[in-house]
Design a protein around this motif. Sequence first.
Motif, PDB file in Angstrom:
ATOM      1  N   ALA A 199      52.395  11.089  58.619  1.00 34.39           N
ATOM      2  CA  ALA A 199      52.410  10.570  57.354  1.00 34.39           C
ATOM      3  C   ALA A 199      51.358   9.705  57.050  1.00 34.39           C
ATOM      4  O   ALA A 199      50.957   9.447  55.803  1.00 34.39           O
ATOM      5  N   PHE A 200      50.702   8.732  58.158  1.00 29.01           N
ATOM      6  CA  PHE A 200      49.583   8.074  57.749  1.00 29.01           C
ATOM      7  C   PHE A 200      48.328   8.384  58.059  1.00 29.01           C
ATOM      8  O   PHE A 200      47.287   7.866  57.830  1.00 29.01           O
ATOM      9  N   SER A 201      48.202   9.817  58.281  1.00 24.15           N
ATOM     10  CA  SER A 201      46.925  10.483  58.385  1.00 24.15           C
ATOM     11  C   SER A 201      45.779  10.348  57.205  1.00 24.15           C
ATOM     12  O   SER A 201      44.847  10.018  57.376  1.00 24.15           O
ATOM     13  N   ALA A 202      46.298  10.129  55.991  1.00 31.73           N
ATOM     14  CA  ALA A 202      45.521  10.146  54.886  1.00 31.73           C
ATOM     15  C   ALA A 202      45.005   8.474  55.068  1.00 31.73           C
ATOM     16  O   ALA A 202      43.857   8.261  54.586  1.00 31.73           O
ATOM     17  N   LEU A 203      45.589   7.479  55.561  1.00 30.03           N
ATOM     18  CA  LEU A 203      44.992   6.352  55.737  1.00 30.03           C
ATOM     19  C   LEU A 203      43.933   6.165  56.893  1.00 30.03           C
ATOM     20  O   LEU A 203      43.166   5.663  56.423  1.00 30.03           O
ATOM     21  N   GLU A 204      44.424   6.943  57.749  1.00 31.16           N
ATOM     22  CA  GLU A 204      43.233   7.126  58.928  1.00 31.16           C
ATOM     23  C   GLU A 204      42.031   7.768  58.423  1.00 31.16           C
ATOM     24  O   GLU A 204      40.833   7.192  58.739  1.00 31.16           O
ATOM     25  N   GLN A 205      42.141   8.823  57.584  1.00 29.27           N
ATOM     26  CA  GLN A 205      40.805   9.179  56.819  1.00 29.27           C
ATOM     27  C   GLN A 205      40.130   8.260  56.148  1.00 29.27           C
ATOM     28  O   GLN A 205      39.051   8.445  55.785  1.00 29.27           O
ATOM     29  N   GLN A 206      40.781   7.215  55.671  1.00 27.65           N
ATOM     30  CA  GLN A 206      40.189   6.152  54.627  1.00 27.65           C
ATOM     31  C   GLN A 206      39.536   4.919  55.578  1.00 27.65           C
ATOM     32  O   GLN A 206      39.087   3.856  55.185  1.00 27.65           O
ATOM     33  N   GLY A 207      39.672   5.420  56.803  1.00 30.66           N
ATOM     34  CA  GLY A 207      38.835   4.240  57.698  1.00 30.66           C
ATOM     35  C   GLY A 207      40.107   3.525  58.261  1.00 30.66           C
ATOM     36  O   GLY A 207      39.657   2.298  58.930  1.00 30.66           O
ATOM     37  N   LEU A 208      40.843   3.386  58.242  1.00 30.02           N
ATOM     38  CA  LEU A 208      42.088   2.568  58.873  1.00 30.02           C
ATOM     39  C   LEU A 208      42.737   3.046  60.277  1.00 30.02           C
ATOM     40  O   LEU A 208      42.703   4.353  60.388  1.00 30.02           O
ATOM     41  N   SER A 209      43.056   2.287  61.048  1.00 32.12           N
ATOM     42  CA  SER A 209      43.474   2.797  62.358  1.00 32.12           C
ATOM     43  C   SER A 209      44.981   2.329  62.278  1.00 32.12           C
ATOM     44  O   SER A 209      45.368   1.451  61.907  1.00 32.12           O
ATOM     45  N   VAL A 210      45.822   3.280  62.602  1.00 37.41           N
ATOM     46  CA  VAL A 210      47.440   3.295  62.613  1.00 37.41           C
ATOM     47  C   VAL A 210      48.050   3.458  63.771  1.00 37.41           C
ATOM     48  O   VAL A 210      47.520   4.445  64.459  1.00 37.41           O
ATOM     49  N   PHE A 211      48.689   2.623  64.383  1.00 40.26           N
ATOM     50  CA  PHE A 211      49.451   2.615  65.624  1.00 40.26           C
ATOM     51  C   PHE A 211      50.982   2.677  65.099  1.00 40.26           C
ATOM     52  O   PHE A 211      51.414   1.550  64.638  1.00 40.26           O
ATOM     53  N   VAL A 212      51.782   3.358  66.130  1.00 45.55           N
ATOM     54  CA  VAL A 212      53.165   3.377  65.966  1.00 45.55           C
ATOM     55  C   VAL A 212      53.769   3.310  67.141  1.00 45.55           C
ATOM     56  O   VAL A 212      53.396   3.983  68.087  1.00 45.55           O
ATOM     57  N   ARG A 213      54.830   2.588  67.435  1.00 41.50           N
ATOM     58  CA  ARG A 213      55.478   2.081  68.761  1.00 41.50           C
ATOM     59  C   ARG A 213      57.092   2.322  68.264  1.00 41.50           C
ATOM     60  O   ARG A 213      57.460   1.628  67.496  1.00 41.50           O
ATOM     61  N   THR A 214      57.847   3.195  68.793  1.00 41.73           N
ATOM     62  CA  THR A 214      59.367   3.292  68.870  1.00 41.73           C
ATOM     63  C   THR A 214      59.876   1.990  69.621  1.00 41.73           C
ATOM     64  O   THR A 214      59.323   1.592  70.753  1.00 41.73           O
ATOM     65  N   LEU A 215      60.627   1.087  68.886  1.00 41.63           N
ATOM     66  CA  LEU A 215      61.165   0.185  69.646  1.00 41.63           C
ATOM     67  C   LEU A 215      62.511   0.356  70.223  1.00 41.63           C
ATOM     68  O   LEU A 215      63.186   1.049  69.675  1.00 41.63           O
ATOM     69  N   ARG A 216      62.563  -0.206  71.440  1.00 43.06           N
ATOM     70  CA  ARG A 216      63.871  -0.104  72.090  1.00 43.06           C
ATOM     71  C   ARG A 216      65.119  -0.847  71.273  1.00 43.06           C
ATOM     72  O   ARG A 216      64.737  -1.600  70.660  1.00 43.06           O
ATOM     73  N   PRO A 217      66.145  -0.397  71.359  1.00 45.62           N
ATOM     74  CA  PRO A 217      67.473  -1.076  70.386  1.00 45.62           C
ATOM     75  C   PRO A 217      67.331  -2.524  70.945  1.00 45.62           C
ATOM     76  O   PRO A 217      67.364  -2.864  71.964  1.00 45.62           O
TER      77      PRO A 217
END
Length: 182
Positions: free
Chosen positions: A66-84
Amino acid sequence: MTDTTFFAVTIIGRDRPGIVADTARVLYELGCNVADSSSTILGGQFAMILIVSHPQLREREVLLQAFSALEQQGLSVFVRTLRPGGETRPELPGELCMISVYGSDKAGIVYRVAQLLSDLAVNIVDLNTKLVGSAQRPVYVMMCESVLPENLTIETLRERLEPLRRELQVDISVRNITPVEL
């Protein structure tokens, strides 16, 4: 009923207007809830970290796509799943205070102050640093919101910081912050 999954989303890139709006739009369109967030400009880079949730979403790859468009605009996006449980701030007993450091810019200020606080079991909950003043007379500023352990008073912390203040030739102040409940 399934448990809600929480994710930590980090976005970094050259500062420009609209990054927060673009990020919020992606999350809104996915149906995510923003539980907590912080953002700032570091140098010329915008940095944002968010804790987000979604009742059905389980895979971090969906967020990354979903954030791929922001990546194409020069932003770096990192996502981490949190443990409960990783999405909630723990209750931190002890006095809340603000530690302010002002002085000439030099290597080691953050390390030396943070190490002394760590040695005293002081929990840093928010840390900001920046250069202020002019290019000819820069002043390094460090603001550190912290929680003191129950056995440490603000006065004792001031006393323990005094030798470091003299050694680094900086001004260090410690003041109580009274939380306001809404």
